[in-house]
Design a protein around this motif. Structure first.
Motif, PDB file in Angstrom:
ATOM      1  N   VAL A 133      11.222 -40.951 -14.017  1.00  0.00           N
ATOM      2  CA  VAL A 133      11.560 -39.822 -13.571  1.00  0.00           C
ATOM      3  C   VAL A 133      10.220 -38.855 -13.727  1.00  0.00           C
ATOM      4  N   LEU A 134       9.431 -37.486 -12.654  1.00  0.00           N
ATOM      5  CA  LEU A 134       8.892 -36.506 -13.155  1.00  0.00           C
ATOM      6  C   LEU A 134       9.590 -35.196 -13.319  1.00  0.00           C
ATOM      7  N   VAL A 135      10.001 -34.279 -14.383  1.00  0.00           N
ATOM      8  CA  VAL A 135      10.260 -33.134 -14.126  1.00  0.00           C
ATOM      9  C   VAL A 135       9.474 -32.110 -14.151  1.00  0.00           C
ATOM     10  N   ILE A 136       9.279 -31.033 -13.735  1.00  0.00           N
ATOM     11  CA  ILE A 136       7.646 -30.497 -14.007  1.00  0.00           C
ATOM     12  C   ILE A 136       8.195 -29.000 -14.813  1.00  0.00           C
ATOM     13  N   THR A 137       7.723 -28.439 -14.905  1.00  0.00           N
ATOM     14  CA  THR A 137       8.654 -27.081 -15.646  1.00  0.00           C
ATOM     15  C   THR A 137       7.533 -26.179 -15.971  1.00  0.00           C
ATOM     16  N   SER A 138       7.843 -25.517 -16.508  1.00  0.00           N
ATOM     17  CA  SER A 138       7.156 -24.575 -17.573  1.00  0.00           C
ATOM     18  C   SER A 138       6.474 -24.910 -18.947  1.00  0.00           C
ATOM     19  N   GLY A 139       4.782 -24.585 -19.381  1.00  0.00           N
ATOM     20  CA  GLY A 139       4.676 -24.935 -20.263  1.00  0.00           C
ATOM     21  C   GLY A 139       5.317 -24.753 -21.633  1.00  0.00           C
ATOM     22  N   ASP A 140       6.189 -23.678 -21.200  1.00  0.00           N
ATOM     23  CA  ASP A 140       6.611 -22.486 -22.474  1.00  0.00           C
ATOM     24  C   ASP A 140       7.812 -23.278 -22.369  1.00  0.00           C
ATOM     25  N   LYS A 141       8.443 -24.734 -21.857  1.00  0.00           N
ATOM     26  CA  LYS A 141       9.470 -24.233 -22.012  1.00  0.00           C
ATOM     27  C   LYS A 141      10.071 -25.918 -22.350  1.00  0.00           C
ATOM     28  N   ARG A 142      10.726 -26.244 -23.319  1.00  0.00           N
ATOM     29  CA  ARG A 142      10.716 -28.180 -23.360  1.00  0.00           C
ATOM     30  C   ARG A 142      12.646 -28.427 -22.900  1.00  0.00           C
ATOM     31  N   VAL A 143      11.861 -29.392 -21.559  1.00  0.00           N
ATOM     32  CA  VAL A 143      13.222 -29.997 -21.644  1.00  0.00           C
ATOM     33  C   VAL A 143      14.725 -30.820 -21.923  1.00  0.00           C
ATOM     34  N   ASP A 144      15.943 -30.207 -21.413  1.00  0.00           N
ATOM     35  CA  ASP A 144      16.810 -30.792 -22.835  1.00  0.00           C
ATOM     36  C   ASP A 144      17.102 -31.588 -21.707  1.00  0.00           C
ATOM     37  N   GLU A 145      16.903 -32.905 -22.299  1.00  0.00           N
ATOM     38  CA  GLU A 145      17.615 -34.506 -21.310  1.00  0.00           C
ATOM     39  C   GLU A 145      18.773 -34.310 -21.475  1.00  0.00           C
ATOM     40  N   SER A 146      20.119 -33.601 -21.955  1.00  0.00           N
ATOM     41  CA  SER A 146      22.041 -33.442 -21.387  1.00  0.00           C
ATOM     42  C   SER A 146      21.916 -32.385 -20.181  1.00  0.00           C
ATOM     43  N   LYS A 147      20.852 -31.965 -19.924  1.00  0.00           N
ATOM     44  CA  LYS A 147      20.698 -31.609 -18.733  1.00  0.00           C
ATOM     45  C   LYS A 147      20.463 -31.888 -17.568  1.00  0.00           C
ATOM     46  N   LEU A 148      19.728 -33.193 -18.207  1.00  0.00           N
ATOM     47  CA  LEU A 148      19.299 -34.376 -16.967  1.00  0.00           C
ATOM     48  C   LEU A 148      19.707 -35.108 -16.852  1.00  0.00           C
ATOM     49  N   LYS A 149      20.974 -35.832 -17.510  1.00  0.00           N
ATOM     50  CA  LYS A 149      21.563 -37.296 -17.266  1.00  0.00           C
ATOM     51  C   LYS A 149      22.728 -36.684 -16.671  1.00  0.00           C
TER      52      LYS A 149
END
Length: 167
Positions: A66-82
């Motif tokens: 699973v590849l998430v492309i996001t802004s370099g200044d942000k962190r992925v919230d895995e709970s939103k992805l789940k």
């Protein structure tokens, strides 16, 4: 010798993928490796948020990338992805290389070459990238980047745009 032919295979694959869709910006080869979003931003003289950071996870149920492309200044919230993917695990360097064809620090949103017949990654684009008119994504190698707009990233990948970063 052709300059492109002297570049690493991953960079050449991304170049070919962009050429195939008539992308207006050829990948650039940086003089310094940009293995992190901050290094890429510094090398390009842009803000950290303009770097389209690729974050790879391993879906537990079927081992799909699973590849998430996001802004370099942000962190992925895995709970939103789940809810979209099911339970996830972190992906190590060997897994990323095997499932995308790229090494960490150069994972591009285009030009995948999964090993051993594995499916290409499931892609998601975080909406935070749309804060910018111009963003920069990895081009298959830590020294490679290419310019595009968030809308062009959606067109290039066909990935859905979601809200997946930490508040």
């Amino acid at each position: 010798m052709n300059e492109l032919a002297s570049r690493p295979e991953g960079f050449q694959r991304v170049h070919a993928a962009l050429t195939a869709v008539d992308h207006p910006h050829a990948p650039l080869w940086l003089e310094v490796a940009a293995r992190t979003a901050q290094e890429a931003a510094d090398a390009l003289g842009v803000t950290l948020g303009q770097i389209a950071k690729s974050v790879v996870f391993r879906r537990k149920v079927d081992d799909t990338a699973v590849l998430v492309i996001t802004s370099g200044d942000k962190r992925v919230d895995e709970s939103k992805l789940k809810p979209l993917t099911g339970p996830l695990a972190r992906a190590d360097a060997d897994y990323v290389k095997a499932r995308t064809g790229f090494s960490i620090g150069g994972v591009s949103p285009a030009g995948f070459a999964p090993a051993d017949g594995a499916a290409p990654p499931q892609l998601y684009i975080d909406r935070e990238l749309f804060r910018f008119d111009v963003i920069w994504a990895a081009a298959g190698h830590p020294n490679g980047v290419f310019q595009l707009s968030p809308d062009a990233l959606v067109a290039l990948t066909g990935a859905p745009v979601i809200d997946v970063v930490q508040a």
